[in-house]
Design an enzyme around this catalytic site. Structure first.
Site, short mmCIF file in Angstrom:
data_model
loop_
_atom_site.label_atom_id
_atom_site.label_comp_id
_atom_site.label_asym_id
_atom_site.label_seq_id
_atom_site.Cartn_x
_atom_site.Cartn_y
_atom_site.Cartn_z
N GLU A 323 -2.41 -1.47 -5.52
CA GLU A 323 -1.41 -0.48 -5.92
C GLU A 323 -1.73 0.08 -7.30
OE1 GLU A 323 3.38 0.19 -5.51
OE2 GLU A 323 2.68 -1.84 -5.89
N HIS A 352 -14.63 -21.07 8.87
CA HIS A 352 -14.52 -21.11 10.33
C HIS A 352 -13.87 -19.83 10.85
CE1 HIS A 352 -15.61 -25.41 10.38
NE2 HIS A 352 -15.01 -25.41 9.21
N LYS A 456 7.58 6.62 1.22
CA LYS A 456 9.04 6.52 1.26
C LYS A 456 9.67 7.84 1.71
CE LYS A 456 9.55 3.02 -2.39
NZ LYS A 456 10.04 2.77 -3.76
#
Length: 529
Positions: A323, A352, A456
Site C-alpha cells: 500500500e 513442501h 471504495k
C-alpha cells in the site's frame, strides 16, 4: 580464493548487528557490487534528509497536507509541538489505566465480574497489525482472548459470533475506524450491535471506539454512552498504526507488554537515524530492495519466517509495503508504476509448498528469511542423536538459503534472538523505516493510497446500481430482462454489473430468475415478495 571463502568474507563485511536488541541483518546474499553502492549514495543523502524532515513534522503526505508521525508514538519527545507530545503520552497512560481497570474487574460487563474476550472490528491496518501481534504472543492463559471481524463476509461474521457463543455477554467490543465511515468496520459494528440486541445485551455497555476525535464514530459512541473512546490521529496511516491505540489497546488487554514494544521500536528508530548505509539496518534493506528490483520493483519479496508465531508477518508486510509503495505516479507527477509485491507463509512449510518454484522456476523474486535463534522456552526431546526439532528448522533455513543462492536467487536474512515485545516492536519499526527510505529512493509518496480510495468509490457505485435495480423490480408487475432494467435506469453501460448484482440477490432469495443461467441475456427476473 574459493567462492565459499569470498562469501564468508562478504557476509562479515556486510553483516549488521544491534547489540541491545540481539538483531542481525544479513544482505550478503544480495549480489550488489561496490560500484552500485557508490552510485546509490547520492540518493541516500536525500533519503536521510527526507527522514529527518519527516520526523521534524514536515508535510510528508502532500496530497492530504498531513504530517506523518508514527515515529513520535515511541519517542513523544520528538513530536514537533507540546500539544502532540501531550496527546501521545496521555493516550498511552489512558490505555494502561483502562487495561488495569478491565483486568481487575473495576470495568466489567453488566452480567459478570470480568470480561473474558475482546472482539476487534476493523479492516486493513486496523486488523492486520493487531492480528500479527496477537499471533506472536498467543498463549492459553491470556487475560482476554481476542477475535476479529475484518471483512463484510456474513458467513465469516456468523462464525466469529458462533465461536464466542454465550461469552458474547462477557466480550469487550473494539470498533476501530478513523473516520467511522469505512464500510467494513461500520457494517461489522452494525452486525454485532444486532447480535447483542438479539441476545438481550446492551451493546453500549461493552463497546469501545478507537477513532478520530470528532469523527462520525466518535460522535455515535459518545451519544450512545459507550464505555470509552480512544483517539486515532490524522497523521498516522492505518498501515503504520500498530503502535498507536489501534494496536496498543488490544495488545495491553491481552497482557502484552506494550511499553516493551514501544521501546523496541524506539531503539530501532534510533539505529536507523545513522546516516551511513552500512551501519543502518533499514537503509541496508532499502538498498537491497532497490538493487534486486532495479529501482522499479521488478522482483517480488517472498517473506519466509521460520517461526510459527511470526506466521502473519508476511500478511502484515503486504499492506505496509504494497500500500505504501504501489503507486502509479511519482512525486513529480510522472507515471512510474512503482511497487514491490509481497507474499509468503512460513518455513519449513514452504519447502513442501512453493520453494520448488523459488529454486527452479521464474527468478522474479528475492527472499527474506526471518530467523529466530531461540527454539523454545521449554526443553525438547532429541529426535535424532544430539538433534532436536529446532536444529532441523535451522538446517532447513540455511539449506534453503544456500540452495537458492547457488541457483542465482538472492536473499536477505533478518535474525532476532527470540520473539518478545522488544524484538517485535523493533521488527515493526525496521520495516516502517525501510519503506520510508525506499520511497525516497524512488521518489514516491508512501503515505497516501489513491488506489484504495478508487476501489471504495467503485464499490459505492455498485451499491447505487443495486438500489436502482431493486426499485425498478419493486415497481414492475412482470418479469424484466437485464436489458429492460438497464434501459429503465439509464445504465446500459453497466449491464454486466447489473447482472452480477442480480445473481447475488438471486442467491440470497430476493430475486427469482427465469431462463438459462448459462446465458445471462436470456434471463428475466422479478422480485420475490
Amino acid at each position: 580464493m574459493s567462492s565459499a571463502v569470498e562469501l564468508w568474507q562478504r557476509y562479515q563485511n556486510w553483516l549488521y548487528y544491534h547489540a541491545e536488541l540481539g538483531m542481525y541483518v544479513d544482505i550478503s546474499r544480495i549480489r550488489f557490487t561496490p560500484d552500485f553502492v557508490t552510485q546509490i549514495q547520492p540518493k541516500f543523502i536525500k533519503a536521510f534528509a527526507d527522514m529527518k524532515a519527516l520526523e521534524a513534522g514536515a508535510i510528508a503526505n502532500p496530497d492530504e497536507q498531513r504530517m506523518v508521525g508514527h515515529y513520535w508514538l515511541r519517542s513523544p519527545e520528538l513530536a514537533p509541538t507540546a500539544e502532540l507530545r501531550k496527546d501521545i503520552t496521555e493516550t498511552l497512560t489512558k490505555i494502561e489505566d483502562f487495561t488495569q481497570k478491565v483486568h481487575s474487574g473495576i470495568i466489567h460487563p453488566p452480567s459478570a465480574a470480568k470480561f473474558t474476550d475482546i472482539l476487534s472490528i476493523g479492516i486493513g491496518g486496523s486488523a492486520l497489525g493487531p492480528q500479527f501481534v496477537a499471533q506472536c504472543f498467543a498463549k492459553s492463559d491470556v487475560p482476554l482472548k481476542i477475535s476479529f471481524i475484518d471483512n463484510c463476509d456474513p458467513d465469516g461474521i456468523d462464525l466469529v459470533l458462533d465461536l464466542l457463543g454465550d461469552r458474547l455477554s462477557t466480550t469487550l467490543v473494539l470498533v476501530i475506524s478513523k473516520s467511522g465511515g469505512t464500510p467494513e468496520a461500520a457494517n461489522g459494528m452494525k452486525e454485532v450491535e444486532y447480535a447483542f440486541g438479539k441476545a438481550g445485551l446492551d451493546f453500549a455497555k461493552q463497546a469501545i471506539a478507537i477513532t478520530g476525535v470528532g469523527s462520525a464514530l466518535d460522535k455515535y459512541a459518545i451519544a450512545n454512552g459507550w464505555l470509552d473512546t480512544f483517539p486515532m490521529y490524522d497523521w498516522i496511516g492505518g498501515r503504520t498504526s500498530e503502535l498507536s491505540a489501534v494496536g496498543l489497546l488490544p495488545a495491553a488487554l491481552q497482557g502484552i507488554n506494550i511499553r516493551e514494544m514501544l521501546q523496541g521500536a524506539s531503539m530501532m528508530d534510533a539505529a536507523t537515524r545513522l546516516e551511513d548505509i552500512q551501519q543502518n539496518p533499514a537503509a541496508l534493506l532499502a538498498m537491497s530492495w532497490y538493487f534486486t528490483g532495479n529501482g522499479k520493483g521488478e522482483k517480488d519479496m517472498v517473506v519466509l519466517p521460520y517461526k510459527d508465531r511470526l506466521l502473519l508477518f508476511s500478511r502484515y508486510l503486504q499492506q505496509l509495503v504494497m500500500e505504501s509503495l504501489g503507486k502509479e505516479k511519482d512525486l513529480d507527477g510522472n507515471t512510474v508504476y512503482q511497487g514491490i509485491a509481497v507474499y509468503g507463509n512460513k518455513g519449513s512449510t514452504d519447502q513442501h509448498a512453493y520453494v520448488q518454484q523459488l529454486r527452479e522456476g521464474v527468478p522474479n523474486f528475492f527472499v527474506t528469511f526471518i530467523e529466530v535463534l531461540q527454539d523454545s522456552v521449554h526443553p525438547h526431546p532429541e529426535v535424532d542423536a544430539g538433534v532436536v526439532t529446532g536444529d532441523y528448522l535451522l538446517g532447513f533455513l540455511q539449506g534453503t538459503r544456500s540452495a537458492l543462492y547457488e541457483n542465482g536467487r538472492d536473499s536477505i536474512t533478518v535474525t532476532i534472538p527470540f520473539v518478545s515485545e522488544l524484538t517485535v516492536g523493533a521488527l515493526i519499526a525496521l520495516y516502517e523505516r525501510a519503506v520510508s527510505f525506499y520511497a525516497s529512493l524512488v521518489n514516491i509518496n508512501a503515505y497516501h493510497q489513491p488506489g484504495v480510495e478508487a476501489g471504495k468509490k467503485a464499490g459505492a457505485k455498485v451499491l447505487g446500481l443495486q438500489h436502482k435495480l431493486v426499485e425498478v423490480l419493486k415497481s414492475s408487475t412482470v418479469s424484466l430482462s437485464l436489458e429492460e432494467i438497464a434501459r429503465q435506469v439509464n445504465e446500459l453501460d453497466e449491464i454486466e454489473s447489473l447482472y452480477h448484482i442480480a445473481r447475488h440477490l438471486h442467491a440470497n432469495r430476493k430475486i427469482l430468475f427465469e431462463g438459462d443461467l448459462a446465458k445471462p441475456s436470456s434471463l428475466k427476473m422479478m422480485l420475490i415478495a
